[in-house]
Motif scaffolding. Structure first.
Motif, PDB file in Angstrom:
ATOM      1  N   PRO A 180       0.988  -0.905   0.511  1.00  0.00           N
ATOM      2  CA  PRO A 180      -0.175  -0.362  -0.063  1.00  0.00           C
ATOM      3  C   PRO A 180       1.031   1.052   0.012  1.00  0.00           C
ATOM      4  N   ALA A 181       0.137   2.291  -0.841  1.00  0.00           N
ATOM      5  CA  ALA A 181       1.098   3.615  -0.768  1.00  0.00           C
ATOM      6  C   ALA A 181       1.038   3.833   1.236  1.00  0.00           C
ATOM      7  N   GLY A 182       0.275   3.765   2.023  1.00  0.00           N
ATOM      8  CA  GLY A 182       0.815   4.174   3.249  1.00  0.00           C
ATOM      9  C   GLY A 182       1.832   3.877   3.699  1.00  0.00           C
ATOM     10  N   ARG A 183       2.550   2.465   3.328  1.00  0.00           N
ATOM     11  CA  ARG A 183       3.754   1.951   3.347  1.00  0.00           C
ATOM     12  C   ARG A 183       4.914   2.650   3.710  1.00  0.00           C
ATOM     13  N   TYR A 184       4.716   3.259   2.263  1.00  0.00           N
ATOM     14  CA  TYR A 184       5.671   3.711   0.992  1.00  0.00           C
ATOM     15  C   TYR A 184       5.906   5.663   2.022  1.00  0.00           C
ATOM     16  N   PHE A 185       5.179   6.147   2.187  1.00  0.00           N
ATOM     17  CA  PHE A 185       4.555   7.181   2.591  1.00  0.00           C
ATOM     18  C   PHE A 185       5.778   7.109   4.111  1.00  0.00           C
ATOM     19  N   ALA A 186       5.527   6.329   4.725  1.00  0.00           N
ATOM     20  CA  ALA A 186       6.242   6.357   6.065  1.00  0.00           C
ATOM     21  C   ALA A 186       7.769   6.230   5.587  1.00  0.00           C
ATOM     22  N   ALA A 187       8.134   5.504   4.967  1.00  0.00           N
ATOM     23  CA  ALA A 187       9.558   4.997   4.693  1.00  0.00           C
ATOM     24  C   ALA A 187      10.188   6.649   4.167  1.00  0.00           C
ATOM     25  N   VAL A 188       8.984   7.233   3.322  1.00  0.00           N
ATOM     26  CA  VAL A 188       9.665   8.109   2.859  1.00  0.00           C
ATOM     27  C   VAL A 188       9.681   9.135   4.255  1.00  0.00           C
ATOM     28  N   CYS A 189       9.146   8.959   5.518  1.00  0.00           N
ATOM     29  CA  CYS A 189       8.973   9.893   6.326  1.00  0.00           C
ATOM     30  C   CYS A 189      10.650   9.477   7.595  1.00  0.00           C
ATOM     31  N   ALA A 190      10.870   7.856   7.468  1.00  0.00           N
ATOM     32  CA  ALA A 190      11.895   7.503   8.187  1.00  0.00           C
ATOM     33  C   ALA A 190      13.015   7.838   7.225  1.00  0.00           C
ATOM     34  N   ALA A 191      12.770   7.621   6.051  1.00  0.00           N
ATOM     35  CA  ALA A 191      14.329   8.085   5.863  1.00  0.00           C
ATOM     36  C   ALA A 191      15.004  10.063   5.591  1.00  0.00           C
ATOM     37  N   LEU A 192      12.960  10.325   5.991  1.00  0.00           N
ATOM     38  CA  LEU A 192      13.945  12.059   5.882  1.00  0.00           C
ATOM     39  C   LEU A 192      13.905  12.351   7.131  1.00  0.00           C
ATOM     40  N   PHE A 193      13.504  12.052   8.462  1.00  0.00           N
ATOM     41  CA  PHE A 193      13.158  12.805  10.112  1.00  0.00           C
ATOM     42  C   PHE A 193      14.073  11.059  10.701  1.00  0.00           C
ATOM     43  N   GLY A 194      14.621  10.034  10.396  1.00  0.00           N
ATOM     44  CA  GLY A 194      15.185   9.490  11.254  1.00  0.00           C
ATOM     45  C   GLY A 194      14.156   8.449  12.067  1.00  0.00           C
ATOM     46  N   ALA A 195      14.428   7.679  12.549  1.00  0.00           N
ATOM     47  CA  ALA A 195      14.005   7.496  13.688  1.00  0.00           C
ATOM     48  C   ALA A 195      14.294   7.047  15.253  1.00  0.00           C
TER      49      ALA A 195
END
Length: 429
Positions: free
Chosen positions: A287-302
């Motif tokens: 799903p798109a939501g899973r990719y959006f979560a990966a984008v946020c993790a890549a940009l903002f870290g965890a």
């Protein structure tokens, strides 16, 4: 440029119009040229000159009309975009509207917006009134409107011109932008965003808007307005894009670009808006939501947070009440420059999580609107990947539970909730 499958041909409108309102109650309005001239050095020279030139041309009009002649401004939508009860009451009591309109061709600078907001803010300031940005259905106090104008180098904060509202449905959150049409560009949308990414994805949308707006205006540099501008199907966004959009260009982020796919979503209803939809790159599984979560993790870290959660006991409740009662006073001192030299003002605010609110601190950089604080995060949040030390944040004042004034040695004023937490730690030793 030759259009291929790598580009979307986005249509360009022939002209753009900005409309601002100043609600009044029978006052005789000052001459627009007089109040703009009175702004002096409070705005940049190029914007000052632009407003005066537009005022003396047929591209701008300033008229006072009975409020009954203007389409109704819905209070519920105005409230949704930040209107206070006092602003709505002044609008309800107004008998007239000063209507400032300006038109110009698409391109950079957006002369219609810069000039119309300048004139409306100058008039509202002289009349001790509000400004209503009709495009965004948003109230602006005159000082905030003037601060949103370009500086001497032509720079603006995109968040002062483009909003990112969202709503929820069964698939998650639906995000849109509201403001790109000021510049002739279609608004963005993203659907199916996971609910825990509210702040992070809003920042991503703002960064993408900044990146696409640059590509859009680069395609409008010819003397003649083209029929369309080709935008790349695969666009990218970086932490630096987000920092610049929030007005922090000095924050050069080292994160790698995150890729998103653009799809043109034309409206079937002639009265509805068309959108540029943000999607995962073609072929992305799941799903798109899973990719959006990966984008946020890549940009903002965890990164994980060491922020403690406040306990809802009597001492903490009293500390929060004391801090909230002091917010108007500390804001007034901050705006007036009456805080001691060399100190920093921080606020502590609540982030919602499934386990209850998480409380984090942010350094205050701007507090122009009473209900909204702009700042830089002073701590990482466990619940929100967008909240990282040094990154820009927007804080609703209703979420603030404490404030503190710090110098090099520590807290010199405020910090009531932290004192309760520290006392609890000492009592357990």
């Amino acid at each position: 440029m030759l259009i291929t499958d790598d580009f979307l041909p986005v249509p360009v409108p022939e002209t753009l119009t900005a409309t601002y309102l100043v609600p009044t109650s029978g006052q005789s309005g000052p001459l627009p040229a007089e109040v703009v001239a009175g702004l002096g050095g409070r705005i940049s020279g190029p914007v000052h000159d632009l407003a005066r030139q537009m005022l003396s041309s047929p591209l701008m009009s300033v008229d006072t009309r009975p409020i009954s002649e203007f389409p109704h401004l819905p209070p519920d939508l105005l409230s949704a975009f930040g209107a206070t009860d006092a602003q709505l009451a002044r609008l309800a009591a107004a008998t007239d509207l000063v209507v400032v309109q300006a038109s110009y061709r698409p391109g950079w600078p957006p002369a219609h917006e810069w000039a119309a907001r300048t004139v409306a803010a100058a008039l509202a300031e002289r009349l001790d009134a509000d400004v209503v940005d009709v495009f965004a259905l948003q109230f602006l106090d005159p000082a905030t409107a003037l601060r949103s104008l370009p500086d001497g180098e032509g720079r603006v904060r995109l968040i002062d011109w483009v909003l990112v509202p969202y709503s929820s449905d069964d698939s998650g959150l639906w995000f849109t932008t509201k403001g790109l049409r000021r510049f002739g560009l279609l608004e963005l949308q993203a659907q199916g965003v996971p609910t825990h990414l509210t702040r992070a994805w809003g920042a991503v949308m703002t960064g993408v808007a900044r990146r696409l707006l640059r590509a859009w205006t680069d395609g409008l540099t010819d003397n003649e307005v083209p029929a369309f501008v080709p935008l790349p199907v695969i666009t990218s966004v970086t932490g630096h894009d987000i920092a610049v959009a929030y007005g922090n260009p000095q924050q050069h982020d080292s994160t790698r670009p995150a890729a998103l796919r653009l799809e043109l979503d034309p409206a079937t209803d002639p009265d509805a808006d068309s959108f540029l939809t943000l999607l995962p790159p073609a072929g992305h599984p799941g799903p798109a939501g899973r990719y959006f979560a990966a984008v946020c993790a890549a940009l903002f870290g965890a990164a994980q947070s060491d922020v403690r959660y406040a306990r809802p006991d009597d001492a903490m409740a009293k500390a929060i009440t004391t801090a909230r009662d002091g917010l108007p006073g500390i804001r007034e001192r901050f705006l007036a420059g009456k805080l001691p030299e060399g100190v920093q003002l921080l606020v502590k605010y609540a982030l919602p999580t499934d386990e209850g609110p998480e409380y984090v601190w942010a350094g205050v950089t701007s507090w122009a609107a009473p209900e909204r604080i702009l700042g830089a995060s002073a701590s990482d949040a466990a619940a929100d990947p967008a909240v990282r030390v040094g990154r820009p944040v927007v804080v609703d004042v209703v979420d603030v539970v404490d404030w503190a004034v710090l110098d090099g040695s520590g807290v010199v004023e405020g910090g009531w909730t932290q004192a309760v937490l520290d006392a609890g730690d000492r009592s357990q030793r």
